[in-house]
Scaffold this motif. Structure first.
Motif, PDB file in Angstrom:
ATOM      1  N   SER A  51      52.246  40.052  42.124  1.00 59.40           N
ATOM      2  CA  SER A  51      52.299  39.608  43.520  1.00 59.40           C
ATOM      3  C   SER A  51      51.966  38.131  43.691  1.00 59.40           C
ATOM      4  O   SER A  51      52.302  37.531  44.717  1.00 59.40           O
ATOM      5  N   VAL A  52      51.324  37.525  42.689  1.00 59.42           N
ATOM      6  CA  VAL A  52      51.035  36.089  42.739  1.00 59.42           C
ATOM      7  C   VAL A  52      51.908  35.315  41.750  1.00 59.42           C
ATOM      8  O   VAL A  52      51.623  34.164  41.426  1.00 59.42           O
ATOM      9  N   GLY A  53      52.948  35.972  41.239  1.00 56.84           N
ATOM     10  CA  GLY A  53      53.873  35.290  40.336  1.00 56.84           C
ATOM     11  C   GLY A  53      53.516  35.385  38.868  1.00 56.84           C
ATOM     12  O   GLY A  53      54.073  34.650  38.047  1.00 56.84           O
ATOM     13  N   GLY A  54      52.607  36.282  38.507  1.00 62.89           N
ATOM     14  CA  GLY A  54      52.185  36.408  37.126  1.00 62.89           C
ATOM     15  C   GLY A  54      52.794  37.604  36.426  1.00 62.89           C
ATOM     16  O   GLY A  54      53.487  38.414  37.034  1.00 62.89           O
ATOM     17  N   THR A  55      52.513  37.705  35.120  1.00 71.00           N
ATOM     18  CA  THR A  55      52.950  38.832  34.313  1.00 71.00           C
ATOM     19  C   THR A  55      51.809  39.269  33.395  1.00 71.00           C
ATOM     20  O   THR A  55      50.921  38.478  33.061  1.00 71.00           O
ATOM     21  N   VAL A  56      51.858  40.522  32.985  1.00 73.35           N
ATOM     22  CA  VAL A  56      50.881  41.066  32.044  1.00 73.35           C
ATOM     23  C   VAL A  56      51.488  41.038  30.649  1.00 73.35           C
ATOM     24  O   VAL A  56      52.572  41.583  30.431  1.00 73.35           O
ATOM     25  N   GLU A  57      50.812  40.387  29.718  1.00 72.37           N
ATOM     26  CA  GLU A  57      51.253  40.372  28.326  1.00 72.37           C
ATOM     27  C   GLU A  57      50.753  41.613  27.598  1.00 72.37           C
ATOM     28  O   GLU A  57      51.474  42.229  26.831  1.00 72.37           O
ATOM     29  N   SER A  58      49.485  41.953  27.827  1.00 67.58           N
ATOM     30  CA  SER A  58      48.925  43.143  27.204  1.00 67.58           C
ATOM     31  C   SER A  58      47.823  43.711  28.086  1.00 67.58           C
ATOM     32  O   SER A  58      47.174  42.984  28.838  1.00 67.58           O
ATOM     33  N   PHE A  59      47.632  45.014  27.975  1.00 67.33           N
ATOM     34  CA  PHE A  59      46.667  45.742  28.815  1.00 67.33           C
ATOM     35  C   PHE A  59      46.079  46.843  27.949  1.00 67.33           C
ATOM     36  O   PHE A  59      46.797  47.739  27.509  1.00 67.33           O
ATOM     37  N   TYR A  60      44.775  46.767  27.675  1.00 68.49           N
ATOM     38  CA  TYR A  60      44.134  47.740  26.796  1.00 68.49           C
ATOM     39  C   TYR A  60      42.821  48.239  27.380  1.00 68.49           C
ATOM     40  O   TYR A  60      42.024  47.454  27.896  1.00 68.49           O
ATOM     41  N   LEU A  70      49.595  33.540  34.416  1.00 69.36           N
ATOM     42  CA  LEU A  70      49.521  33.283  35.855  1.00 69.36           C
ATOM     43  C   LEU A  70      49.921  31.834  36.124  1.00 69.36           C
ATOM     44  O   LEU A  70      49.719  30.966  35.272  1.00 69.36           O
ATOM     45  N   PRO A  71      50.461  31.569  37.301  1.00 69.71           N
ATOM     46  CA  PRO A  71      50.951  30.214  37.585  1.00 69.71           C
ATOM     47  C   PRO A  71      49.875  29.133  37.519  1.00 69.71           C
ATOM     48  O   PRO A  71      50.158  28.011  37.109  1.00 69.71           O
ATOM     49  N   ASP A  72      48.635  29.475  37.895  1.00 70.25           N
ATOM     50  CA  ASP A  72      47.592  28.451  37.986  1.00 70.25           C
ATOM     51  C   ASP A  72      46.236  29.109  38.181  1.00 70.25           C
ATOM     52  O   ASP A  72      46.130  30.335  38.310  1.00 70.25           O
ATOM     53  N   GLN A  73      45.198  28.273  38.227  1.00 69.27           N
ATOM     54  CA  GLN A  73      43.840  28.786  38.378  1.00 69.27           C
ATOM     55  C   GLN A  73      43.594  29.415  39.745  1.00 69.27           C
ATOM     56  O   GLN A  73      42.802  30.354  39.863  1.00 69.27           O
ATOM     57  N   VAL A  74      44.261  28.927  40.771  1.00 66.09           N
ATOM     58  CA  VAL A  74      44.117  29.526  42.100  1.00 66.09           C
ATOM     59  C   VAL A  74      44.609  30.970  42.061  1.00 66.09           C
ATOM     60  O   VAL A  74      43.953  31.878  42.593  1.00 66.09           O
ATOM     61  N   SER A  75      45.747  31.202  41.423  1.00 65.85           N
ATOM     62  CA  SER A  75      46.276  32.564  41.288  1.00 65.85           C
ATOM     63  C   SER A  75      45.320  33.441  40.479  1.00 65.85           C
ATOM     64  O   SER A  75      45.084  34.604  40.827  1.00 65.85           O
ATOM     65  N   ALA A  76      44.768  32.894  39.404  1.00 64.85           N
ATOM     66  CA  ALA A  76      43.814  33.648  38.582  1.00 64.85           C
ATOM     67  C   ALA A  76      42.583  34.019  39.397  1.00 64.85           C
ATOM     68  O   ALA A  76      42.098  35.156  39.320  1.00 64.85           O
ATOM     69  N   ALA A  77      42.083  33.088  40.181  1.00 62.51           N
ATOM     70  CA  ALA A  77      40.917  33.370  41.022  1.00 62.51           C
ATOM     71  C   ALA A  77      41.250  34.406  42.084  1.00 62.51           C
ATOM     72  O   ALA A  77      40.462  35.313  42.361  1.00 62.51           O
ATOM     73  N   ALA A  78      42.426  34.306  42.678  1.00 62.26           N
ATOM     74  CA  ALA A  78      42.829  35.257  43.722  1.00 62.26           C
ATOM     75  C   ALA A  78      42.905  36.677  43.172  1.00 62.26           C
ATOM     76  O   ALA A  78      42.442  37.629  43.815  1.00 62.26           O
ATOM     77  N   VAL A  79      43.475  36.837  41.986  1.00 63.91           N
ATOM     78  CA  VAL A  79      43.563  38.160  41.370  1.00 63.91           C
ATOM     79  C   VAL A  79      42.168  38.708  41.097  1.00 63.91           C
ATOM     80  O   VAL A  79      41.857  39.859  41.415  1.00 63.91           O
ATOM     81  N   GLY A  80      41.317  37.892  40.507  1.00 64.73           N
ATOM     82  CA  GLY A  80      39.953  38.330  40.215  1.00 64.73           C
ATOM     83  C   GLY A  80      39.177  38.701  41.458  1.00 64.73           C
ATOM     84  O   GLY A  80      38.446  39.700  41.476  1.00 64.73           O
ATOM     85  N   LEU A  81      39.333  37.912  42.512  1.00 70.18           N
ATOM     86  CA  LEU A  81      38.635  38.203  43.768  1.00 70.18           C
ATOM     87  C   LEU A  81      39.138  39.499  44.402  1.00 70.18           C
ATOM     88  O   LEU A  81      38.347  40.312  44.884  1.00 70.18           O
TER      89      LEU A  81
END
Length: 106
Positions: A36-45, A59-70
């Motif tokens: 939903s923020v333009g990213g993809t999952v490479e692996s999930f374990y 992920l496109p950038d650090q803002v996207s990474a922070a948004a997902v984590g939040l």
């Protein structure tokens, strides 16, 4: 696209949800959030140990990474930590970058 490592641990409520929905359902939900923020999952374990889950994601950038984590961590079912991953070429560039620094007491 920058790579990130997410490590996560389920709360008691989160384990209940995992038991009710299964691992693939939770993988799909997390993957959809990342997409939903333009990213993809490479692996999930899933894992035993200090953390229950490890995800490598682009992920496109650090803002996207922070948004997902939040969003995921803020839901309360899981504690979430994000680590920026660097390629060997990025480390080469860092090694080649001159930094002016004075250590304490020097």
């Amino acid at each position: 696209m920058p790579k990130y490592l997410a490590s996560a641990s389920y709360s008691v409520e989160g384990v209940g949800g995992l038991l009710a929905e299964g691992g693939t359902s939770r993988r799909d939900a997390v993957s959809a959030a990342i997409a939903s923020v333009g990213g993809t999952v490479e692996s999930f374990y899933y894992a035993f140990g200090d953390d229950d889950l490890y995800i490598i994601m682009d992920l496109p950038d650090q803002v996207s990474a922070a948004a997902v984590g939040l969003a995921i961590g803020g839901a309360g079912a899981i504690s979430w930590s994000t680590t920026v991953l660097l390629t060997p070429e990025e480390i080469d560039a860092a090694v080649g970058t001159s930094v002016e620094y004075r250590p304490p007491g020097a």
